[in-house]
Design an enzyme around this catalytic site. Structure first.
Site, mmCIF file in Angstrom:
data_model
loop_
_atom_site.group_PDB
_atom_site.id
_atom_site.type_symbol
_atom_site.label_atom_id
_atom_site.label_comp_id
_atom_site.label_asym_id
_atom_site.label_seq_id
_atom_site.Cartn_x
_atom_site.Cartn_y
_atom_site.Cartn_z
ATOM 1 N N HIS A 1 0.669 -1.296 -0.041
ATOM 2 C CA HIS A 1 0.063 0.294 0.052
ATOM 3 C C HIS A 1 0.974 1.406 -0.321
ATOM 4 C CE1 HIS A 1 -2.607 -3.122 2.353
ATOM 5 N NE2 HIS A 1 -2.888 -2.267 2.026
ATOM 6 N N ASP B 1 2.020 2.103 3.431
ATOM 7 C CA ASP B 1 3.561 1.169 3.945
ATOM 8 C C ASP B 1 4.488 1.420 3.712
ATOM 9 O OD1 ASP B 1 0.750 -0.701 3.918
ATOM 10 O OD2 ASP B 1 1.597 -1.401 2.554
ATOM 11 N N ASP C 1 -0.803 -12.555 2.521
ATOM 12 C CA ASP C 1 -1.045 -10.978 2.227
ATOM 13 C C ASP C 1 -1.237 -11.458 4.523
ATOM 14 O OD1 ASP C 1 -2.946 -9.569 3.962
ATOM 15 O OD2 ASP C 1 -4.473 -9.279 1.709
HETATM 16 C C1 XLS Z 1 -7.604 -6.562 4.178
HETATM 17 C C2 XLS Z 1 -7.117 -7.235 2.593
HETATM 18 C C3 XLS Z 1 -6.334 -5.851 2.486
HETATM 19 C C4 XLS Z 1 -5.791 -6.145 0.861
HETATM 20 C C5 XLS Z 1 -5.371 -4.856 0.232
HETATM 21 O O1 XLS Z 1 -8.452 -7.516 4.197
HETATM 22 O O2 XLS Z 1 -6.249 -8.580 2.339
HETATM 23 O O3 XLS Z 1 -4.789 -6.305 2.856
HETATM 24 O O4 XLS Z 1 -5.225 -6.929 0.327
HETATM 25 O O5 XLS Z 1 -6.171 -3.813 1.013
HETATM 26 NI NI NI Z 2 -5.837 -8.977 0.909
HETATM 27 NI NI NI Z 3 -6.940 -9.428 4.349
#
Ligand code: XLS
Ligand code: NI
Ligand code: NI
Length: 437
Positions: free
Chosen positions: A101, A104, A339
Site C-alpha cells: 500500500h 506502508d 497477505d
Molecule cells: C484486508 C485486505 C488487504 C488488501 C490490500 O483484509 O486483505 O490487506 O489485500 O488492501
Molecule cells: Ni488481501
Molecule cells: Ni484480508
C-alpha cells in the site's frame, strides 16, 4: 548497509528429506511442471504491510515484533532504510514479487503534497532495489482505510471532499505503480460499505464507487499503465457489510456498471471464509467468469470470526487452489501474494523466513499434487462422466441452442421418463483426492 538478517543466507531447495529449517523442501523454482517452472506457476509475492509494518499488536496488547532495523519513527529516512531491509529479505527468500500500500512504504506528511513527496523519496529507493535484485512489483494499492478521514469510507464516503482526496491519492498510487512497472493494481474497499443502513444511501454510494473506478480506468489509459486492475472481495471487517462482499457480488457490480472488461478479482482465502464460502467456491465463481486474476494466499482460523491472516500451510487447501489455477491455464499478471502475518508469539525476525518458507513449500506441494491429479485423470473422467448426456442427442442440441420448450415437450412426451442412472460418487472422488495429498 548492515545486514538485517546476518544469520540467513539465500534460501535454496534441498528436497523433501532436508531437515534445514531455512531451506525449501518442495519449492524448487526451476523445476518444470506442465510446461512452466514452479517459479512461473506460483509467482510468490511478499506483502510489505504484514512483513515489514506489522508490529504484531492485537486489540488486547501492544506489538511484540523485534525489528532491530526499524527505529519506530515516522521519518522518511527510516522508511528508506526499511525498504532496503525489505529487499534483503525478499532477495534471500527468492520471492520474485512484492506488493504494498502507498502508506506502508512511506509516511503521511502534514499535507497531501508533502505525503506525495515522501512517497516519491521512497519509490526512488524501491526502484533502485527492484533493479538491483530483479524483484518485481506484483501490485500496488492505496490505503484508503487507516486515516480517520476515511472513517465513513473513501469512494463511498458521504463527504464529497473525502471522495476527492481519495481520487487524488489513488491517482498518485497508480502513477507509482506505473513508475515501478507493477503487474497490477488492487482496489480493496476497506471501508466501502456501511455500519448502519439507517444512515446510508446505498444506491448513491454504489454509483459513486462505480464513478470512482471508471475515473481510475480512464486515468490508467491516459498514462498508459498496462497492469491489471483487481477488485479484492471481502464481506466485512472493518465495516459490518462491505459492498465488494464476495466474488459473485463483485462480478455483479462490475457488470452492472460496465466495468467487467477492466477488472479481474484478487481473491483471499480468509475473506472467502468470512463470506461463508470455501476458497474453492470463490475461485470457481471467478474462474467461470474469466475473472480470476490473483490470489492473496493466506488462511483464517475456522473458529475465529475475523481476518487472522495466517500463512497457508494446509495441503488440502493448496491442492484445491492450484487445481483451479492449472485449470484456467495459470496466472497471467497475477500471482500468490502472502497477505499473511506471523503470530504475535512469533516475534523474532527469523520467523518471517520460517513463515514464508513453510507457505511456499505448502503451495509447491499443492502445485505438485494438482498436476499429479490432472495427470492421473480419474477425477476429470468422473466429472465429465456426470455430464455425458449433454455430449450427444438432445443434450447436445440444447447446448447448441437448437431447442425450445415446444420441441422439448414433444421430446419428453415421446420418450420414456428419465431415470437417474449415474451416482455422484462424492466419497470416491474425495478418496481419490486424498491419494495425492
Ligand atoms: C484486508 C485486505 C488487504 C488488501 C490490500 O483484509 O486483505 O490487506 O489485500 O488492501
Ligand atoms: Ni488481501
Ligand atoms: Ni484480508
Amino acid at each position: 548497509m548492515k545486514s538485517a538478517f546476518p544469520e540467513v543466507t539465500k534460501i535454496s531447495y534441498e528436497g523433501p528429506s532436508s531437515k534445514n529449517a531455512l531451506a525449501f523442501k518442495h519449492y524448487d523454482p526451476a523445476k518444470v511442471i506442465e510446461n512452466r517452472t514452479m517459479a512461473e506457476h506460483l509467482r510468490f509475492s511478499v506483502a510489505y504491510w504484514h512483513t515489514f509494518r506489522n508490529v504484531l499488536g492485537d486489540p488486547f496488547g501492544i506489538g511484540t515484533a523485534i525489528r532491530p532495523w526499524d527505529d519506530g519513527s515516522n521519518s522518511v529516512e527510516n522508511a528508506c532504510n526499511r525498504a532496503r531491509v525489505a529487499f534483503e529479505f525478499i532477495e534471500k527468500l527468492g520471492a520474485p514479487f512484492y506488493a504494498f500500500h502507498d502508506r506502508d512504504v512511506a509516511p503521511e506528511g502534514a499535507s497531501l503534497a508533502e505525503t506525495n513527496r515522501n512517497l516519491d523519496a521512497v519509490v526512488k529507493v524501491l526502484k533502485e532495489e527492484q533493479e538491483r535484485t530483479g524483484t518485481k512489483l506484483l501490485w500496488a494499492t492505496a490505503n484508503l482505510f487507516t486515516h480517520p478521514r476515511f472513517l465513513h469510507g473513501a469512494a463511498t464516503s458521504p463527504n464529497a471532499d473525502v471522495f476527492v482526496y481519495a481520487a487524488a491519492q489513488v491517482k498518485k498510487a497508480i502513477e507509482v505503480a506505473h513508475e515501478l512497472g507493477a503487474a497490477g493494481y488492487t482496489f480493496w474497499g476497506g471501508r466501502e460499505g456501511y455500519s448502519s443502513l439507517w444512515n446510508t444511501d446505498m444506491k448513491r454510494e454504489l454509483e459513486h464507487l462505480a464513478k470512482f473506478l471508471h475515473m481510475a480506468v480512464d486515468y490508467k489509459k491516459q498514462i498508459g499503465f498496462q497492469g491489471t486492475f483487481y477488485i479484492e472481495p471481502k464481506p466485512k471487517e472493518p465495516t459490518k457489510h462491505q459492498y465488494d462482499s464476495d466474488a459473485a457480488a463483485c462480478l455483479n457490480f462490475l457488470r452492472e456498471y460496465g466495468l467487467l472488461e477492466d477488472f479481474k478479482l484478487n481473491l483471499e482465502t480468509n475473506h472467502a471464509t468470512l463470506a461463508g464460502h470455501s476458497m474453492q467456491h470463490e475461485c470457481e465463481v471467478a474462474a467461470a467468469a474469466g475473472a480470476l486474476g490473483s490470489l492473496d494466499a493466506n488462511v483464517g482460523d475456522e473458529l475465529l470470526g475475523w481476518d487472522t491472516d495466517q500463512f497457508p500451510t494446509n495441503i488440502y487447501l493448496t491442492t484445491q487452489l492450484m487445481l483451479t489455477v492449472l485449470k484456467m491455464g495459470g496466472f497471467t499478471s497475477g500471482g500468490l501474494n502472502f497477505d499473511a502475518k506471523v503470530r504475535r508469539e512469533s516475534f523474532e525476525p527469523v520467523d518471517l523466513f520460517y513463515a514464508h518458507i513453510g507457505a511456499m513449500d505448502a503451495l509447491a506441494r499443492g502445485l505438485k499434487n494438482a498436476s499429479a491429479i490432472r495427470a492421473d485423470g480419474r477425477l476429470a473422467e468422473l466429472l465429465n462422466g456426470r455430464y455425458a448426456s449433454w455430449k450427444t442427442g438432445i443434450g447436445a442440441a440444447i447446448e447448441a441452442g437448437k431447442e425450445d420448450f415446444n420441441s422439448l415437450d414433444k421430446h419428453a412426451l415421446s420418450n420414456p421418463d428419465p431415470i437417474q442412472h449415474t451416482s455422484g460418487h462424492q466419497e470416491l472422488l474425495e478418496s481419490i483426492v486424498n491419494e495425492f495429498i
